[in-house]
Design a protein around this motif. Structure first.
Motif, PDB file in Angstrom:
ATOM      1  N   PRO A   1       0.815  -1.221   0.000  1.00  9.05           N
ATOM      2  CA  PRO A   1       0.000   0.000   0.000  1.00  9.05           C
ATOM      3  C   PRO A   1       0.846   1.268   0.000  1.00  9.05           C
ATOM      4  O   PRO A   1       1.839   1.374   0.723  1.00  9.05           O
ATOM      5  N   LEU A   2       0.466   2.192  -0.827  1.00 11.09           N
ATOM      6  CA  LEU A   2       1.128   3.488  -0.936  1.00 11.09           C
ATOM      7  C   LEU A   2       0.299   4.569  -0.240  1.00 11.09           C
ATOM      8  O   LEU A   2       0.812   5.400   0.495  1.00 11.09           O
ATOM      9  N   ALA A   3      -1.015   4.553  -0.492  1.00 15.77           N
ATOM     10  CA  ALA A   3      -1.918   5.569   0.045  1.00 15.77           C
ATOM     11  C   ALA A   3      -3.343   5.066  -0.118  1.00 15.77           C
ATOM     12  O   ALA A   3      -3.593   4.043  -0.772  1.00 15.77           O
ATOM     13  N   PHE A   4      -4.273   5.791   0.482  1.00 17.09           N
ATOM     14  CA  PHE A   4      -5.691   5.519   0.289  1.00 17.09           C
ATOM     15  C   PHE A   4      -6.324   6.719  -0.403  1.00 17.09           C
ATOM     16  O   PHE A   4      -5.945   7.871  -0.164  1.00 17.09           O
ATOM     17  N   ASP A   5      -7.274   6.426  -1.269  1.00 11.41           N
ATOM     18  CA  ASP A   5      -7.864   7.466  -2.109  1.00 11.41           C
ATOM     19  C   ASP A   5      -9.356   7.216  -2.260  1.00 11.41           C
ATOM     20  O   ASP A   5      -9.812   6.067  -2.305  1.00 11.41           O
ATOM     21  N   GLY A   6     -10.121   8.288  -2.318  1.00  9.15           N
ATOM     22  CA  GLY A   6     -11.537   8.148  -2.635  1.00  9.15           C
ATOM     23  C   GLY A   6     -11.742   8.258  -4.133  1.00  9.15           C
ATOM     24  O   GLY A   6     -10.903   8.812  -4.850  1.00  9.15           O
ATOM     25  N   ILE A   7     -12.828   7.702  -4.615  1.00 10.37           N
ATOM     26  CA  ILE A   7     -13.216   7.895  -6.015  1.00 10.37           C
ATOM     27  C   ILE A   7     -14.392   8.866  -6.003  1.00 10.37           C
ATOM     28  O   ILE A   7     -15.464   8.558  -5.473  1.00 10.37           O
ATOM     29  N   ALA A   8     -14.154  10.052  -6.537  1.00 12.17           N
ATOM     30  CA  ALA A   8     -15.185  11.088  -6.550  1.00 12.17           C
ATOM     31  C   ALA A   8     -16.112  10.889  -7.747  1.00 12.17           C
ATOM     32  O   ALA A   8     -15.649  10.690  -8.871  1.00 12.17           O
ATOM     33  N   VAL A   9     -17.417  10.924  -7.490  1.00 14.54           N
ATOM     34  CA  VAL A   9     -18.414  10.899  -8.564  1.00 14.54           C
ATOM     35  C   VAL A   9     -18.631  12.342  -8.982  1.00 14.54           C
ATOM     36  O   VAL A   9     -19.005  13.200  -8.165  1.00 14.54           O
ATOM     37  N   ILE A  10     -18.346  12.646 -10.248  1.00 16.63           N
ATOM     38  CA  ILE A  10     -18.303  14.043 -10.686  1.00 16.63           C
ATOM     39  C   ILE A  10     -19.384  14.377 -11.706  1.00 16.63           C
ATOM     40  O   ILE A  10     -19.824  13.522 -12.485  1.00 16.63           O
ATOM     41  N   VAL A  11     -19.798  15.642 -11.678  1.00 20.32           N
ATOM     42  CA  VAL A  11     -20.796  16.184 -12.606  1.00 20.32           C
ATOM     43  C   VAL A  11     -20.343  17.581 -13.009  1.00 20.32           C
ATOM     44  O   VAL A  11     -19.366  18.119 -12.485  1.00 20.32           O
ATOM     45  N   SER A  12     -21.076  18.174 -13.933  1.00 23.52           N
ATOM     46  CA  SER A  12     -20.810  19.554 -14.346  1.00 23.52           C
ATOM     47  C   SER A  12     -21.041  20.500 -13.162  1.00 23.52           C
ATOM     48  O   SER A  12     -21.875  20.228 -12.299  1.00 23.52           O
ATOM     49  N   PRO A  13     -20.302  21.621 -13.102  1.00 26.94           N
ATOM     50  CA  PRO A  13     -20.512  22.587 -12.007  1.00 26.94           C
ATOM     51  C   PRO A  13     -21.933  23.116 -11.919  1.00 26.94           C
ATOM     52  O   PRO A  13     -22.368  23.559 -10.852  1.00 26.94           O
ATOM     53  N   THR A  14     -22.700  23.073 -13.025  1.00 26.21           N
ATOM     54  CA  THR A  14     -24.077  23.584 -13.016  1.00 26.21           C
ATOM     55  C   THR A  14     -25.101  22.525 -12.632  1.00 26.21           C
ATOM     56  O   THR A  14     -26.295  22.811 -12.596  1.00 26.21           O
ATOM     57  N   PHE A  15     -24.649  21.317 -12.328  1.00 32.24           N
ATOM     58  CA  PHE A  15     -25.576  20.229 -11.991  1.00 32.24           C
ATOM     59  C   PHE A  15     -26.376  20.619 -10.744  1.00 32.24           C
ATOM     60  O   PHE A  15     -25.800  21.062  -9.745  1.00 32.24           O
ATOM     61  N   PRO A  16     -27.715  20.464 -10.773  1.00 32.86           N
ATOM     62  CA  PRO A  16     -28.552  21.001  -9.695  1.00 32.86           C
ATOM     63  C   PRO A  16     -28.542  20.230  -8.372  1.00 32.86           C
ATOM     64  O   PRO A  16     -28.910  20.785  -7.347  1.00 32.86           O
ATOM     65  N   LEU A  17     -28.132  18.973  -8.377  1.00 31.73           N
ATOM     66  CA  LEU A  17     -28.108  18.207  -7.127  1.00 31.73           C
ATOM     67  C   LEU A  17     -26.714  18.218  -6.510  1.00 31.73           C
ATOM     68  O   LEU A  17     -25.709  18.313  -7.212  1.00 31.73           O
ATOM     69  N   ASP A  18     -26.675  18.093  -5.175  1.00 33.85           N
ATOM     70  CA  ASP A  18     -25.395  18.029  -4.473  1.00 33.85           C
ATOM     71  C   ASP A  18     -24.986  16.603  -4.136  1.00 33.85           C
ATOM     72  O   ASP A  18     -23.839  16.365  -3.754  1.00 33.85           O
ATOM     73  N   GLY A  19     -25.919  15.661  -4.256  1.00 36.94           N
ATOM     74  CA  GLY A  19     -25.569  14.295  -3.887  1.00 36.94           C
ATOM     75  C   GLY A  19     -26.529  13.259  -4.434  1.00 36.94           C
ATOM     76  O   GLY A  19     -27.655  13.571  -4.848  1.00 36.94           O
ATOM     77  N   LEU A  20     -26.069  12.006  -4.445  1.00 38.46           N
ATOM     78  CA  LEU A  20     -26.873  10.846  -4.828  1.00 38.46           C
ATOM     79  C   LEU A  20     -26.579   9.728  -3.846  1.00 38.46           C
ATOM     80  O   LEU A  20     -25.621   9.798  -3.069  1.00 38.46           O
ATOM     81  N   THR A  21     -27.370   8.687  -3.887  1.00 35.42           N
ATOM     82  CA  THR A  21     -27.081   7.504  -3.078  1.00 35.42           C
ATOM     83  C   THR A  21     -26.211   6.541  -3.872  1.00 35.42           C
ATOM     84  O   THR A  21     -26.128   6.621  -5.099  1.00 35.42           O
ATOM     85  N   SER A  22     -25.582   5.625  -3.156  1.00 36.27           N
ATOM     86  CA  SER A  22     -24.775   4.598  -3.835  1.00 36.27           C
ATOM     87  C   SER A  22     -25.628   3.815  -4.818  1.00 36.27           C
ATOM     88  O   SER A  22     -25.180   3.486  -5.927  1.00 36.27           O
TER      89      SER A  22
END
Length: 349
Positions: free
Chosen positions: A300-321
């Motif tokens: 192991p070198l490090a731990f990292d999250g995988i960010a779910v990304i959208v356009s900056p104008t996307f109207p929602l701030d979050g989704l469920t898995s």
């Protein structure tokens, strides 16, 4: 007459300034409106799914962590929709998603910037803290792959002795006839640097979470010659950025060492280690059973999250898995089918 001309010019200049002010105001209004997009603007739109290519460690980890996998002919394959637009690098993924209001994709958290918007998943934003405490649900390990086990806590020869390779007797960086013991010592010393306070500090500065609980200072004993030689490190593009910074810092500590970083994907890097065409592989996913059986070892070198990304104008701030899983498996193809979307529309009404 002169006064009339002057008045006329002043009037013309005022008119131009007024027109310019109106143009600026209109532009700002357009920007504000686009930045404050409503769910109704995209409700009937087809979701644009963006994914990394086959062989990408980020794709493999994303599919594994979200349950987007199935068994086929004795092999594990991902079930990410074939409709997805495939991008072959983090940079292309970000540029593509940023320019498409209906897009959704994923990247390493460490690569995140203001070009795109990272969604909360199950109510948790991807941050160094949420990745470290594992409250953010989509996280994975970055590892360095070798063809024999390496203990980063040990000295270069594994017993605290001196380096077998020194600046005086080191082969040229392009010389492939470097003795195996010398190569192993150099790999060991670099891994020791990665696990040190200096190495883990570089990892944290790049928004990853260090893998070592109590890192020690990287030093050489006064009677210990600094290492020399060349290492080729190849693989995951998600790891390559921080690896280049680690390599630069290590070369500053050891000016007779040359580290060559080759960016591709996790699977290619692991295969190159197995084939002997590179010394260390970079992977952003776990080793498969086949890779482990072939004699590959991951540190192991490090731990990292995988960010779910959208356009900056996307109207929602979050989704469920579950919603992300349904989007990437094409169970959900329009935004109006998402429960989070319906809830947002209800609030707007």
């Amino acid at each position: 007459m002169c006064k009339q001309r002057m008045c006329s010019r002043i009037s013309q200049a005022s008119a131009r300034l007024f027109g310019l002010a109106l143009l600026v105001a209109a532009s700002l209004a357009c920007v504000t409106l686009s930045a404050c997009a409503h769910t109704s603007d995209l409700s009937s739109e087809q979701i644009s799914v963006y994914s990394r290519e086959d062989g990408s460690g980020t794709r493999g980890a994303f599919a594994e962590l979200l349950g987007l996998e199935t068994e086929m002919n004795g092999k594990t394959v991902d079930t990410i929709t074939p409709r997805a637009v495939v991008t072959n690098s983090t940079a292309v993924m970000m540029t593509s998603v940023a320019s498409d209001p209906a897009a959704i994709g994923y990247i390493s958290y460490g690569s995140l910037n203001d070009m795109v918007k990272a969604l909360e998943i199950d109510g948790v934003s991807p941050t160094s803290e949420s990745i470290k405490d594992k409250s953010y649900p989509i996280f994975r390990a970055f590892s360095l792959v070798t063809n024999e086990p390496v203990d980063p806590a040990a000295d270069s020869d594994g017993e605290g002795g001196s380096h077998p390779t020194t600046a005086a007797d080191a082969p040229d960086a392009a010389d492939t006839s470097e003795p195996a013991d010398d190569k192993r010592a150099l790999i060991q010393d670099f891994m020791r640097f990665v696990a040190s306070q200096q190495g883990q500090g570089i990892i944290e500065e790049n928004r990853f979470v260090g893998s070592v609980e109590d890192p020690q200072t990287y030093t050489h004993a006064s009677n210990q010659a600094k290492p020399a030689g060349k290492l080729v490190i190849a693989g995951s593009s998600s790891v390559a950025g921080v690896m280049e910074k680690l390599a630069e810092a290590y070369e500053q500590e050891n000016p007779d060492v040359s580290l060559e970083i080759q960016q591709s994907d996790s699977t290619t890097g692991i295969a190159m280690v197995e084939a002997g065409t590179c010394d260390i592989g970079m992977t952003s996913r776990n080793l498969t059973e086949t890779e482990t059986a072939s004699g590959m070892f991951a540190t192991p070198l490090a731990f990292d999250g995988i960010a779910v990304i959208v356009s900056p104008t996307f109207p929602l701030d979050g989704l469920t898995s579950q919603e992300v899983r349904d989007i990437f498996s094409a169970e959900t193809t329009t935004f109006s089918e998402l429960p989070s979307w319906s809830q947002a529309e209800t609030k707007e009404d």
